[in-house]
Design a protein around this motif. Sequence first.
Motif, mmCIF file in Angstrom:
data_model
loop_
_atom_site.group_PDB
_atom_site.id
_atom_site.type_symbol
_atom_site.label_atom_id
_atom_site.label_comp_id
_atom_site.label_asym_id
_atom_site.label_seq_id
_atom_site.Cartn_x
_atom_site.Cartn_y
_atom_site.Cartn_z
ATOM 1 N N ILE A 56 0.880 -1.160 0.000
ATOM 2 C CA ILE A 56 0.000 0.000 0.000
ATOM 3 C C ILE A 56 0.921 1.214 0.000
ATOM 4 C CG2 ILE A 56 -1.729 1.316 1.284
ATOM 5 C CD1 ILE A 56 -2.754 -1.300 2.414
ATOM 6 N N PRO A 57 0.830 2.091 -1.000
ATOM 7 C CA PRO A 57 1.755 3.220 -1.074
ATOM 8 C C PRO A 57 1.543 4.224 0.047
ATOM 9 C CG PRO A 57 0.073 3.379 -2.778
ATOM 10 C CD PRO A 57 -0.124 2.062 -2.104
ATOM 11 N N GLY A 58 2.566 5.018 0.280
ATOM 12 C CA GLY A 58 2.470 6.085 1.269
ATOM 13 C C GLY A 58 3.155 5.726 2.567
ATOM 14 N N LYS A 62 1.821 0.719 5.455
ATOM 15 C CA LYS A 62 2.070 -0.489 6.251
ATOM 16 C C LYS A 62 1.227 -0.480 7.528
ATOM 17 C CE LYS A 62 4.172 -4.179 7.791
ATOM 18 N NZ LYS A 62 3.797 -5.501 7.323
ATOM 19 N N ILE A 63 1.132 0.660 8.180
ATOM 20 C CA ILE A 63 0.329 0.767 9.409
ATOM 21 C C ILE A 63 -1.138 0.517 9.088
ATOM 22 C CG2 ILE A 63 -0.471 2.348 11.211
ATOM 23 C CD1 ILE A 63 2.309 3.614 11.164
ATOM 24 N N LEU A 64 -1.601 1.061 7.963
ATOM 25 C CA LEU A 64 -2.990 0.864 7.538
ATOM 26 C C LEU A 64 -3.277 -0.616 7.286
ATOM 27 C CD1 LEU A 64 -5.612 2.391 6.744
ATOM 28 C CD2 LEU A 64 -4.757 2.397 4.406
ATOM 29 N N LEU A 65 -2.356 -1.294 6.583
ATOM 30 C CA LEU A 65 -2.525 -2.708 6.295
ATOM 31 C C LEU A 65 -2.559 -3.527 7.586
ATOM 32 C CD1 LEU A 65 -2.514 -5.213 4.406
ATOM 33 C CD2 LEU A 65 -0.014 -5.089 4.446
ATOM 34 N N THR A 66 -1.609 -3.281 8.483
ATOM 35 C CA THR A 66 -1.546 -4.032 9.734
ATOM 36 C C THR A 66 -2.781 -3.792 10.581
ATOM 37 O OG1 THR A 66 0.876 -3.906 9.690
ATOM 38 C CG2 THR A 66 -0.141 -4.483 11.787
ATOM 39 N N SER A 67 -3.230 -2.544 10.655
ATOM 40 C CA SER A 67 -4.427 -2.214 11.435
ATOM 41 C C SER A 67 -5.661 -2.922 10.875
ATOM 42 C CB SER A 67 -4.664 -0.705 11.454
ATOM 43 O OG SER A 67 -3.547 -0.046 12.005
ATOM 44 N N PHE A 68 -5.781 -2.935 9.556
ATOM 45 C CA PHE A 68 -6.903 -3.616 8.913
ATOM 46 C C PHE A 68 -6.886 -5.104 9.249
ATOM 47 C CE2 PHE A 68 -8.272 -6.234 5.320
ATOM 48 C CZ PHE A 68 -9.625 -5.900 5.278
ATOM 49 N N ARG A 69 -5.704 -5.703 9.226
ATOM 50 C CA ARG A 69 -5.593 -7.133 9.497
ATOM 51 C C ARG A 69 -5.903 -7.454 10.951
ATOM 52 N NH1 ARG A 69 -0.121 -9.025 6.725
ATOM 53 N NH2 ARG A 69 -1.035 -11.078 6.896
ATOM 54 N N LEU A 136 6.952 -0.436 15.748
ATOM 55 C CA LEU A 136 5.747 -1.190 16.042
ATOM 56 C C LEU A 136 4.762 -1.024 14.882
ATOM 57 C CD1 LEU A 136 4.773 -2.875 18.521
ATOM 58 C CD2 LEU A 136 3.425 -0.884 19.168
ATOM 59 N N LEU A 137 4.148 -2.118 14.457
ATOM 60 C CA LEU A 137 3.201 -2.178 13.340
ATOM 61 C C LEU A 137 3.871 -2.098 11.967
ATOM 62 C CD1 LEU A 137 0.287 0.128 14.598
ATOM 63 C CD2 LEU A 137 0.464 -2.347 14.818
ATOM 64 N N LYS A 138 5.203 -2.040 11.936
ATOM 65 C CA LYS A 138 5.903 -1.920 10.657
ATOM 66 C C LYS A 138 6.897 -3.055 10.413
ATOM 67 C CE LYS A 138 5.573 3.039 9.805
ATOM 68 N NZ LYS A 138 6.338 4.250 9.473
#
Length: 198
Positions: A56-58, A62-69, A136-138
């Motif tokens: 996911i760009p930006g 990575k934080i957005l992807l991890t949070s979604f998961r 964290l989260l990355k």
Amino acid sequence: MSLKKASLLILIILVIDQVSKIYIKTNFMLGEEVDVLGWFRILFVENDGMAWGAKIPGAYGKILLTSFRIVAIFFIGYWLWDSVRKKAPKILIISISLILAGAIGNIIDSVFYGVIFDSSLGQIATLFAEEPYGELLKGKVVDMLYFPLYNDTLPNWIPFWGGERFVFFEPVFNIADTAISTGFGLLLVFNKKAFPKK
């Protein structure tokens, strides 16, 4: 199938997944490969947690992807609990358990590995490193199972791709990915048993 048995299955998969990943991180450099059977190799790679290495760009991708998961894990966990409560077919509970275990296994990498390991690039990583590679989260997901069943140049008589190098099966994956794929596979193959019509 009881929630206790489902939880035990999840725990067993998580332990195997995390032990294998920690072993690879603390014994292999990034890109290092061991030939086990020719068509099966241990190849240490890392990715940001999406299928086929997509990102996911930006800065916050990575934080957005991890949070979604993480949110998805709670929904899958509720699905498992509700299925057990409703005495759903055993194949459905096993499938959900496999999917949940795999999702949690890869989430652990994404959430924590960036702050407990240093880099694996050109060196073997240290567990609980003083200078971790991320935040964290990355963290990056560890993959190591590689099955290049066919790795050769295609014959020239094949249209379009003849004479080119071809690898089948090219993706590198881990135990968590295997659990997720197996869970979805069971749901597809045993769809009528998993979701019987009333």
